[in-house]
Enzyme design. Structure first.
Site, PDB file in Angstrom:
ATOM      1  CB  ALA A   1       2.533   7.612  -6.307  1.00 22.26           C
ATOM      2  CG  MET A   2       6.609   3.032  -3.346  1.00 22.48           C
ATOM      3  SD  MET A   2       5.377   2.006  -2.480  1.00 22.48           S
ATOM      4  CE  MET A   2       6.097   1.934  -0.857  1.00 22.48           C
ATOM      5  CD  GLU A   3       3.558   3.952   0.858  1.00 25.60           C
ATOM      6  OE1 GLU A   3       3.189   4.001  -0.327  1.00 25.60           O
ATOM      7  OE2 GLU A   3       3.161   3.068   1.655  1.00 25.60           O
ATOM      8  CG  ASN A   4       9.783   4.484  -2.233  1.00 29.09           C
ATOM      9  OD1 ASN A   4       9.462   3.340  -2.021  1.00 29.09           O
ATOM     10  ND2 ASN A   4       9.657   5.060  -3.435  1.00 29.09           N
TER      11      ASN A   4
ATOM     12  CD  GLU B   1       1.615   7.515  -2.708  1.00 29.57           C
ATOM     13  OE1 GLU B   1       2.111   6.843  -1.791  1.00 29.57           O
ATOM     14  OE2 GLU B   1       0.669   7.093  -3.415  1.00 29.57           O
TER      15      GLU B   1
HETATM   16  N1  B3K Z   1       1.794   1.765  -1.179  1.00 31.42           N
HETATM   17  C1  B3K Z   1       1.784   1.905  -2.615  1.00 31.42           C
HETATM   18  C2  B3K Z   1       1.193   0.746  -3.331  1.00 31.42           C
HETATM   19  C3  B3K Z   1       2.112  -0.383  -3.532  1.00 31.42           C
HETATM   20  C4  B3K Z   1       1.498  -1.423  -4.426  1.00 31.42           C
HETATM   21  C5  B3K Z   1       2.321  -2.640  -4.528  1.00 31.42           C
HETATM   22  N2  B3K Z   1       1.793  -3.541  -5.510  1.00 31.42           N
HETATM   23  C6  B3K Z   1       1.091   3.160  -3.036  1.00 31.42           C
HETATM   24  C7  B3K Z   1       0.077   3.687  -2.114  1.00 31.42           C
HETATM   25  O1  B3K Z   1      -0.891   3.061  -1.764  1.00 31.42           O
HETATM   26  O2  B3K Z   1       0.259   4.780  -1.670  1.00 31.42           O
HETATM   27 ZN    ZN Z   2      -1.275   4.216  -0.048  1.00 31.64          ZN
END
Ligand code: B3K
Ligand code: ZN
Length: 869
Positions: free
Chosen positions: A262-265, A298
């Protein structure tokens, strides 16, 4: 490879010459391509600077203007755009065309099934527009998206919606504004048609927040657990960390094509659907817990990551180690602390320790990076979290929380470093962390070797602890670390012996600071049993010559559940190691009765939680066992592990059967107690499946199941025990679920870990299955990843077929999705751990990959290190 990829070094960090304070993005999403117009407010930061390099990758440049006029002073390179003769402050307009539909790397703007989505961390924003794509450039974003209204009714980006309207030709537009300045890696855009689950949350100070979860059409009933988890996360962060949410809306979109979890945008998380979708028919208890943890993770990033971000990517653990620590605490506060700790420790002792002794070894704050995506590792995340946890242990909760407060006071709204975090902890608590900082710069797994003596006449008990960190691929010299070493002493009747040194009581956490130290405990009237490294108080290996009796004693008497589990693991480890050597010498397997009795005692325990008993009865994985040996003998390890399972199954047949039958539950709920009972019952099933004539029991378990946890457990039992019913159960499952890739992942994983002799042929055949696609990272990891990582006997087959299979796949993924390829490559990197012939075969495949024409830098970095070592 035309040009060798260049490494970047942490020591070379310099602040940017220019910064961008605002960016106004406009996306025109068309069938053939997307047109991106970026209007940025740029400001000189270093006097005299008049040129700037913008990062860019795969972009078609259409227009550059500065302050409204075409700008001729630029040149395009393979890595971006160089602008020169720049004024001190200006508005930069850049127009680029991109091809989301053709973007198979799933980085930047791409299409997942019918929907547009983005993934910008670490360096994906440069695939959208030319930009200062680095985390220390923080800008306020506004984003306007225009697209066909019927195909893309939802147009989403970060922040709050500030406008919307219809455009020509059945199109519409939406404008978003994010009031918080952020680095480009936190940008997100989603456009598509979804089902929407809406809810609300009122923060402690009264902010009314709209919560929205977007899922594929028809999946609404699978989003409720994610929503509950989100609300629990928001509440927990207020209660435990005093942190509140800071926007009026929080959105989560679930997509099927996603490289990671997942990604925390900011305000708009994009999730792998695996970590959102769940109902009792499709998801296991483990899936439910995984969703809770990732939704939490996230969400917690909103403060640890987004409000305070990283100065540069070498600092990644600043946000990831800390956020993993926070999500682990969240799961532990909501569920079983012991079971959570056991899960974390299994990851540390298995794959993280393995990373430390492989060619990619690095400290939690790496010094040198070619491809940043290669450093989203267990070391940065899990060991990073252990480092935060050690500070928590050294400071205690109250001072730790004071440190968090000070950290936010000092760094909110900025891009910070790991040093900033440690300094805040130090200043807030007054605890000296000078030596502790080495955990950030030193790689490898420290080993503690402990000896003890009891002096009856003096009534003293002394512990001598030596610490030693073996050299790693990246770093030869190691220094002594500050290691919190949590110990407890027990008298023969189970009573705790108070720790006293130099005439006064001392706490349980000893501070190891030197290569060798002796602790003398006074007023010890009998030879005690020591419980050490309680709660896994530091990410280290422990060597101590425990007798079977002492370990069996701790399995019963240790006050803390984790320590009881750990004693069981140490007892198993002792006998697994001894048996591997026996098998290698051609001797027979043997397991003493006292060992069996110790485990029978746990199985019959009335006071232990079912979930904990299940953990005690679960053997360490073949990979973890492999880590205990200089040279990994996959066949002997497999044989011994199997023999222990059979020994348990034979010895405890009656107990297993009785527990299995009493733990049956009519109704499925995800209450922790219910999950614990299911987990123990299914562990019992896995042993009972080893009996003769287990077909009936396992088939019945499958047929009577009213939830995916039990269904998957029946399949796994049949698969691992190679029962006759295996094929028919697998077929029934596949007939029912072929349309649902996420559910089929469980099935693909079992195909991957199939112990049968023709496992590889079978895996190859399943790549033709209607539900399989190499384009989908989840499918690829489930089938190919499971085979290469969790089927060691067949992956490491002596004819090299497993290695060749993996590199054939990597050749396909190298150009289409290098990030997934790079993760899949990992088992081949461990060549040094195997016998010479296997090393030769693995090397052959690595060399084959190294010779590829367009080798991605993700693979280049790892392969080169593996071949160099
Ligand atoms: N910050 C993202 C991970 C991004 C990975 C890029 N290759 C998810 C996380 O750690 O919450
Ligand atoms: Zn993270």
């Amino acid at each position: 490879m035309t040009q060798q990829p260049q490494a970047k070094y942490r020591k070379d960090y310099t602040a940017p010459d220019f910064t961008i304070t605002h960016i106004d993005l406009d996306f025109d999403l068309l069938d053939s391509h997307a047109r991106v117009t970026a209007k940025s407010q740029v400001k000189q930061m270093v006097a005299g600077a008049d040129s700037m390099i913008l990062d860019g990758d795969g972009l078609t440049l259409k227009k550059i203007e500065i302050d409204g006029k075409a700008w001729p002073h630029y040149s395009e390179t393979t890595e971006g755009l160089i602008l020169s003769q720049l004024p001190k402050e200006f508005e930069l307009l850049i127009e680029t065309d991109i091809d989301p539909a053709g973007n198979t790397s799933l980085e930047g703007l791409y299409k997942s099934d019918g929907a547009y989505c983005t993934q910008c961390e670490a360096e994906g924003f440069r695939r959208i527009t030319y930009y200062l794509d680095r985390p220390d450039v923080l800008a306020k974003f506004t984003t306007t998206i225009t697209a066909d209204k019927s195909a893309y009714p939802f147009l989403l980006s970060n922040g709050n919606k500030v406008g919307e309207g219809d455009a020509d030709n059945g199109r519409h537009w939406v404008k978003w504004e994010d009031p918080h300045a952020k680095p480009s890696y936190l940008f997100a855009l989603v456009a598509g048609d979804f089902d929407l689950l809406s809810d609300r949350y009122t923060t402690r100070s009264g902010r009314d927040v709209a919560l929205e979860i977007f899922v594929d059409k028809g999946n609404l009933d699978r989003a409720t657990h994610a929503m509950t988890s989100l609300k629990n996360s928001m509440k927990w962060d207020e209660d435990r960390f005093d942190l509140e949410y800071d926007l009026d809306i929080y959105m989560i979109v679930a997509v099927d094509f996603f490289n990671m979890g997942a990604m925390e945008n900011k305000g708009l998380n994009v999730f792998n659907s695996k970590y959102v979708l769940a109902n009792s028919d499709t998801a296991t208890d483990t899936d439910y817990l995984g969703i809770e943890a990732v939704i939490g993770h996230e969400y917690f990033h909103n403060w640890t990551g987004n409000r305070v971000t990283c100065r540069d990517w070498f600092q990644l653990s600043l946000k990831e180690g800390l956020t993993v620590f926070r999500d682990q605490e969240f799961s532990s506060d909501l569920g079983s602390r012991a079971v959570n700790r056991i899960g974390n420790v299994r990851i540390m002792r298995g794959p993280q320790f393995a990373e430390d002794c492989g060619p990619m070894a690095h400290p939690i704050r790496p010094e040198k990076v070619i491809e940043m995506n290669n450093f989203y590792t267990l070391t940065v995340y899990e060991k990073g979290s252990e480092v935060i946890r050690m500070m928590h242990t050294l400071l205690g909760e109250t001072s730790f929380q004071k440190g968090m407060k000070l950290y936010f006071e000092r760094h909110d709204g900025t891009a910070a470093t790991c040093e900033d975090f440690v300094k805040a902890m130090e200043d807030a608590s007054g605890v000296d962390l000078v030596q502790f900082r080495l955990w950030y710069s030193q790689s490898g797994t420290p080993e503690l070797t402990v000896t003890s003596t009891f002096d009856e006449t003096q009534q003293t008990f002394s512990l001598t602890v030596k610490q030693f960190t073996p050299a790693t691929a990246d770093q030869k010299e190691k220094q002594a670390l500050l290691i919190p070493f949590d110990v407890e002493l027990y008298a023969a009747d189970g009573r705790v012996i108070e720790l006293q040194c130099n005439g006064s009581p001392v706490g349980n956490v000893l501070h190891l600071t030197q290569d060798e130290q002796t602790f003398i405990f006074q007023n010890v009237s009998e030879k005690p049993v020591i419980s050490m490294l309680r709660e896994f108080s530091a990410p280290v290996k422990l060597n101590y010559d425990y007798s079977d009796e002492e370990l069996a004693f701790l399995m019963v008497h240790a006050r803390n559940e984790f320590a009881r589990w750990d004693a069981g693991q140490m007892l198993l480890a002792k006998h697994i190691k001894a048996n591997v050597v026996r098998i290698q010498q051609g001797d027979a397997f043997s397991l003493p009765d006292d060992v069996l009795d110790a485990f029978r005692g746990v199985l019959l325990s009335k006071e232990l939680d079912a979930a904990l008993i299940a953990e005690v009865m679960t053997l360490p994985s073949e990979n973890e066992i492999g880590g205990w040996f200089e040279v990994v003998d996959v066949d002997a390890i497999h044989q011994v592990r199997d023999a222990i399972k059979h020994a348990f199954a034979d010895a405890f047949n009656d107990e297993l059967s009785a527990i299995y039958h009493t733990l049956r539950q009519e109704r499925y709920t995800i209450a922790h107690d219910a999950m614990g009972k299911r987990s123990l019952r299914n562990v019992c099933l896995s042993y009972l499946a080893l009996n003769e004539n287990a077909d009936a029991l396992v088939s019945e378990h499958f047929n009577q199941s009213n939830n995916m946890t039990d269904t998957a457990a029946a399949l796994a039992a049949a698969n691992h025990a190679e029962l006759d019913c295996r094929q028919s159960l697998m077929d029934t499952f596949s007939d029912k679920w072929t349309h649902d890739g996420l559910v089929m992942d469980k099935w693909f994983m079992l195909q991957g870990t199939n112990p049968a002799d023709d496992a590889l042929e079978n895996v190859k055949a399943q790549m033709e299955h209607a539900a399989f696609s190499l384009k989908n990272p989840n499918r690829t990891r489930s089938l190919v990843g499971a085979f290469c990582n969790n089927n060691p006997v067949h992956f490491h087959s002596k004819d090299g077929s497993g290695y060749k299979f993996l590199s054939d796949i990597l050749i396909q993924l190298n150009e289409s999705n290098p990030q997934v390829a790079s993760r899949l490559l990992d088992p081949l990197l461990k060549l040094k751990r195997f016998d010479e012939e296997r090393q030769r075969l693995m090397r052959e495949q690595l060399e084959r990959l190294a010779a590829l024409d367009k080798l991605a830098k993700d693979l280049y970095e790892k392969i080169n290190k593996a071949l160099e070592a």
